[in-house]
Design a protein around this motif. Structure first.
Motif, mmCIF file in Angstrom:
data_model
loop_
_atom_site.group_PDB
_atom_site.id
_atom_site.type_symbol
_atom_site.label_atom_id
_atom_site.label_comp_id
_atom_site.label_asym_id
_atom_site.label_seq_id
_atom_site.Cartn_x
_atom_site.Cartn_y
_atom_site.Cartn_z
ATOM 1 N N HIS A 21 0.804 -1.214 0.000
ATOM 2 C CA HIS A 21 0.000 0.000 0.000
ATOM 3 C C HIS A 21 0.842 1.272 0.000
ATOM 4 N N TRP A 22 2.084 1.187 0.383
ATOM 5 C CA TRP A 22 2.900 2.387 0.596
ATOM 6 C C TRP A 22 4.190 2.269 -0.219
ATOM 7 N N CYS A 28 -1.715 9.147 -3.457
ATOM 8 C CA CYS A 28 -2.968 9.487 -2.797
ATOM 9 C C CYS A 28 -3.563 8.222 -2.203
ATOM 10 N N ILE A 29 -3.995 8.331 -0.967
ATOM 11 C CA ILE A 29 -4.644 7.222 -0.281
ATOM 12 C C ILE A 29 -5.946 7.761 0.294
ATOM 13 N N TYR A 30 -7.001 6.963 0.175
ATOM 14 C CA TYR A 30 -8.301 7.387 0.683
ATOM 15 C C TYR A 30 -8.491 6.887 2.106
#
Length: 58
Positions: A21-22, A28-30
Motif C-alpha cells: 500500500h505504501w 494518494c490514499i483514501y
C-alpha cells in the motif's frame, strides 16, 4: 473533515513497512471518502487533504 490524528497514526505505523500500500514516494490514499495526498521525504511525510497540509516525522 479529516481526522488527522488517525491519519497520522496510520502513516507513521505503516508507511515504511507495508509495500503493498505504501510503495511510492508520493501518491494518494483514501481514508473513508477523503483523498489524502502524500509525499515521502527522508525525515518526514507531507500530507494534504482539503487544502490542509500536515508534516509528520518518520
Amino acid at each position: 473533515m479529516v481526522d488527522w490524528e488517525f491519519v497520522a497514526e496510520q502513516f507513521q505505523e505503516y508507511a515504511d513497512t507495508d509495500p503493498r500500500h505504501w510503495n511510492s514516494d508520493e501518491g494518494c490514499i483514501y481514508f473513508g471518502e477523503v483523498p489524502v495526498f502524500y509525499q515521502r521525504q527522508d525525515d518526514c511525510f507531507i500530507l494534504e487533504a482539503h487544502g490542509e497540509v500536515v508534516e509528520l516525522p518518520r
